[in-house]
Design an enzyme around this catalytic site. Structure first.
Site, mmCIF file in Angstrom:
data_model
loop_
_atom_site.group_PDB
_atom_site.id
_atom_site.type_symbol
_atom_site.label_atom_id
_atom_site.label_comp_id
_atom_site.label_asym_id
_atom_site.label_seq_id
_atom_site.Cartn_x
_atom_site.Cartn_y
_atom_site.Cartn_z
ATOM 1 N N GLU A 1 0.836 -1.202 0.000
ATOM 2 C CA GLU A 1 0.000 0.000 0.000
ATOM 3 C C GLU A 1 0.875 1.259 0.000
ATOM 4 O O GLU A 1 0.617 2.217 -0.746
ATOM 5 C CB GLU A 1 -0.913 -0.022 1.220
ATOM 6 C CG GLU A 1 -1.693 1.259 1.446
ATOM 7 C CD GLU A 1 -1.724 1.652 2.911
ATOM 8 O OE1 GLU A 1 -1.511 2.850 3.197
ATOM 9 O OE2 GLU A 1 -1.979 0.788 3.774
ATOM 10 N N GLU B 1 10.784 3.844 1.750
ATOM 11 C CA GLU B 1 9.508 3.527 2.379
ATOM 12 C C GLU B 1 9.681 2.503 3.496
ATOM 13 O O GLU B 1 8.926 2.515 4.460
ATOM 14 C CB GLU B 1 8.518 3.030 1.335
ATOM 15 C CG GLU B 1 7.092 3.382 1.636
ATOM 16 C CD GLU B 1 6.850 4.870 1.814
ATOM 17 O OE1 GLU B 1 5.933 5.231 2.568
ATOM 18 O OE2 GLU B 1 7.583 5.690 1.213
#
Length: 420
Positions: free
Chosen positions: A51, A121
């Site tokens: 996600e 990330e």
């Protein structure tokens, strides 16, 4: 009545919309039936990692371009991962629905997974995990989930453990997409100022060529409550308890919601009145009911001092037991009204309505009308709630405690008091 329209493409991809007259805005997104429970043990945290990576760029757009294209028209784009779904959605004006779907389709279908972005990330997610670990009233619910469903995918944390997140690479992300992002696992939902036919035409162009694939199986959930207590020098004991509740297709699903709301759903609830208002044992206390594919949970939470935790736990158990004998018509009527009002108020928002139709379609294969849900809530009786109260507290419990917990009762003691 707001019309709901559903179209299924030949590959199984579904498009569901609700036009809301008079609005100038819309909400649209892709709901993928792939969440934490669809991960294998070695994949724990990958759905959430994926996600995050969706917004890091595609073959056509950089991360900045994804944000700019939506925000240049005043829109908002976001995503979330739950135990059973991952959602990518945007809120936009009616003239920008096609733009939003193009961007969302791009990030779902064509994530770049650049190595540098994965490393960036990864660091962000590790910070998110650290923040959760530093938030006692968050982490205690992760522990409660783990001890409710020990050793199962349904019991594992959404974020995943740091050691797993440290090891994920491009191949892991691509593998999870290949396993779980088939067209039959996706729902395009839109509500507000939307044109169903135009959205179907765009969806056909974006998703129609995806090859159909079988739905992957996931590990069934079996409630097997246990206990976890972590001693830490905090100001309060964070007390969380769970009981198994019905899954969302079970006839008692609304009975469980009414029971949980009557017990701890607001300032007028039993637990709030007895434990906070009458005894002053805590600042925060609540109960709630959640339903899933094959299980559900009644969860209770309170924060209190080390000196008060024994009394709080005993009183909570006593109130749960007492409900089986003396739950009143007024309490049930109030809980029904709270649930209906919350549902109906939420339906005034295109975002809430888009999420509702996506979830109901995933659950039932259709979108039941609001009147159907209201009728089922209204059908919950005092006798039904009393029966359910006796059944749920007699079926076992799970317990998570965090803070100065030395004086807190054990799960064994709580079970014995429930059975007495």
């Amino acid at each position: 009545m707001i019309p709901t329209r559903l179209t299924t493409l030949s590959n199984g991809f579904r498009i569901v919309t609700e036009h809301m007259p008079g609005l100038q805005s819309a909400s649209a997104g892709i709901w993928v039936m792939a969440g934490g429970r669809h991960e294998r043990a070695e994949q724990n945290g990958i759905a959430h990692f994926l996600e995050h990576m969706a917004f890091k760029g595609t073959a056509r757009r950089t991360s900045l371009q994804i944000a700019e294209e939506i925000e240049d028209v005043g829109g908002y784009i976001n995503a979330y991962t739950s135990r059973e779904m991952t959602a990518y959605y945007a809120r936009i004006l009616k003239g920008d629905v096609a733009l939003a779907l193009d961007v969302i389709g791009d990030i779902v279908l064509n994530p770049a997974f650049h190595t540098a972005d994965i490393e960036t990330e990864r660091h962000v997610i590790l910070q998110e995990i650290g923040q959760a670990l530093d938030t006692p009233d968050d982490i205690v619910f992760d522990w409660l989930q783990e001890v409710s469903y020990p050793g199962q995918s349904f019991g594992r944390t959404i974020l995943g453990p740091a050691e797993r997140v440290q090891g994920f690479g491009r191949a892991d992300l691509q593998g999870f997409v290949a396993e779980n992002y088939g067209p039959g696992q996706m729902i395009l939902a839109a509500a507000g100022a939307v044109d169903h036919d135009a959205i179907v035409k765009q969806a056909e162009a974006l998703f129609g060529a995806l090859p159909a694939r079988p739905q992957p199986a996931f590990q069934p959930a079996t409630f097997a409550g246990a206990e976890r207590r972590e001693v830490k020098d905090l100001e309060q004991v964070h007390f969380a308890m769970a009981f198994e509740a019905p899954g969302y297709r079970h006839p008692d699903v609304f009975t469980a919601q009414v029971y949980a709301t009557a017990m701890g759903g607001g300032m007028s609830s039993r637990l709030f009145q007895k434990i906070r208002e009458e005894r002053g044992l805590c600042y925060s206390i609540f109960a709630q009911s959640g339903a899933y594919e094959d299980t559900g949970q009644i969860t209770l939470y309170a924060g209190t001092s080390a000196e008060e935790i024994a009394d709080l736990a005993s009183l909570t158990v006593d109130e749960l037991k007492r409900a089986a004998d003396d739950m009143t018509e007024a309490e049930v009527a109030r809980a029904r009204a709270q649930i209906k009002a919350g549902m109906l108020m939420g339906l005034e928002s295109p975002s809430s309505r888009a999420e509702r139709i996506a979830r109901l379609l995933a659950i039932h294969g259709r979108v039941p009308g609001v009147d159907e849900a209201v009728a089922r809530i209204d059908a919950v009786t005092v006798a039904g709630v009393r029966r359910y109260a006796g059944e749920v507290t007699g079926a076992g419990a799970a317990l998570a405690l965090y803070g100065p917990v030395e004086a807190a009762p054990t799960l064994e003691a709580i079970r014995a008091r429930l059975a007495a």
